[in-house]
Design a protein around this motif. Sequence first.
Motif, PDB file in Angstrom:
ATOM      1  N   SER A  18       0.856  -1.183   0.000  1.00  0.00           N
ATOM      2  CA  SER A  18       0.000   0.000   0.000  1.00  0.00           C
ATOM      3  C   SER A  18       0.899   1.243   0.000  1.00  0.00           C
ATOM      4  CB  SER A  18      -0.886  -0.009   1.244  1.00  0.00           C
ATOM      5  OG  SER A  18      -0.078  -0.027   2.391  1.00  0.00           O
ATOM      6  N   SER A  19       0.619   2.083  -0.942  1.00  0.00           N
ATOM      7  CA  SER A  19       1.461   3.274  -1.035  1.00  0.00           C
ATOM      8  C   SER A  19       1.042   4.269   0.041  1.00  0.00           C
ATOM      9  CB  SER A  19       1.323   3.899  -2.418  1.00  0.00           C
ATOM     10  OG  SER A  19      -0.028   4.185  -2.651  1.00  0.00           O
ATOM     11  N   LYS A  20       1.917   4.515   0.939  1.00  0.00           N
ATOM     12  CA  LYS A  20       1.598   5.466   2.008  1.00  0.00           C
ATOM     13  C   LYS A  20       1.926   6.869   1.520  1.00  0.00           C
ATOM     14  CE  LYS A  20       1.526   3.553   6.618  1.00  0.00           C
ATOM     15  NZ  LYS A  20       2.373   3.123   7.727  1.00  0.00           N
ATOM     16  N   ARG A  21       0.939   7.712   1.611  1.00  0.00           N
ATOM     17  CA  ARG A  21       1.219   9.075   1.162  1.00  0.00           C
ATOM     18  C   ARG A  21       1.812   9.885   2.288  1.00  0.00           C
ATOM     19  NH1 ARG A  21      -3.779  11.421  -2.045  1.00  0.00           N
ATOM     20  NH2 ARG A  21      -2.759  13.391  -1.548  1.00  0.00           N
TER      21      ARG A  21
END
Lengths: 273, 113
Positions: free
Chosen positions: A3-6
């Motif tokens: 999951s791309s953590k912003r």
Amino acid sequence: PESSKREPMVRPAMHEYIRYLIFEELCKQNVDRCIKMLRRIDWQDPETNCYAIKCLSKAYLLRFQLIRCLADLVSGLSSYQPRAVTIVIDNVFEDIRAGLEIHSPRMAQRRIAMAKYLGEMYNYKLVESTNILNTLYSIISLGVSNDQNVVSPLDPPDSLFRLKLACMLLDTCAPYFTSQATRKKLDYFLVFFQHYYWFKKSHPVFSKTENTSDLFPILMDHTYRDCLLNVRPKLKIYKSLEQAKAAIDHLQEKLYPQLKTTNNAQDPSLGTI
Amino acid sequence: RKDKKDKTNQIVKIVMRHLPPTMTEAQFLDQVGPLPENDSYYYCKADWSLGQEATCRAYIDMSSKDIGEVVQFRDRFDGYVFVDHKGVEYMAIVEYAPFQCFLKNKARNDDSK
């Protein structure tokens, strides 16, 4: 996939402060205080100036009830920062226009909020009735097809969004069209508006008898009727497309007898927007 | 479409829309300039929250005395195609600005900070 953590956006303290004032602090009770605080920021600094204008233009980031307060706030600022307020108003017009040109469901909430904002701006005397009327006319005409066989991508036959948008703007400020001249102009608009409604409602998309879910939504009918009643309690509401058409013809004959030959259900005074 | 509202010796504000979103003010002045004689002008950067549809704008206040120049500018740049650095084309629109100016608010006019 991971999951791309912003990364949380890091804003300069000044920007955070402006955001705090406009998006968190502002409420009906403390508009004057917010005006005071906003007047104290460094308007000479181009970056601060630009950011404040940006925040003041984005009414859709506020809760709906607070849009009115934002208009009040901007109106309060107008005598101190006329240039900034002018840019804010320009931005609002642009946003509404861009919404008309783009027509994406993703923009719906934003467009409604901006229509509300513009309406409140009229109530706080930042814009004039002409501005509102021009916007109303552009809502029911820009990119709109007057031929049932021609599908406009900007206003598809099954989209009733423009009706909602016009109702929102009318509900917000039309009751305050009080002078004789503006009342008259609004009455003319309502003729065209009713025609637009009937044109939508009479479109074959809404007349499939086998599936009732495809009928013209009753909620829209209510919104429309409530809006007209709110604006003009004694208005004669047309009951069919024919009636609305006849009313436009009648109006054209009265106002522009020389145009009798060109029969294109459009107000020639549309040009300005 | 642009409407020429003739009110003598007033300011006509025109707007140039649909400029490439990545265009900077300097590039704008470089490509359009010299700007016609104006009272003031400002350039608006693109609003990226519109995603792909973001575009830049420029507002120019001109005196309506030389309405000829206004019309000339419109004729020259309405429909003018600007190309950004990626080669995407943007057709500019020149119009009479929807909002011209506001009346001074008399209610809160005390400007002592």
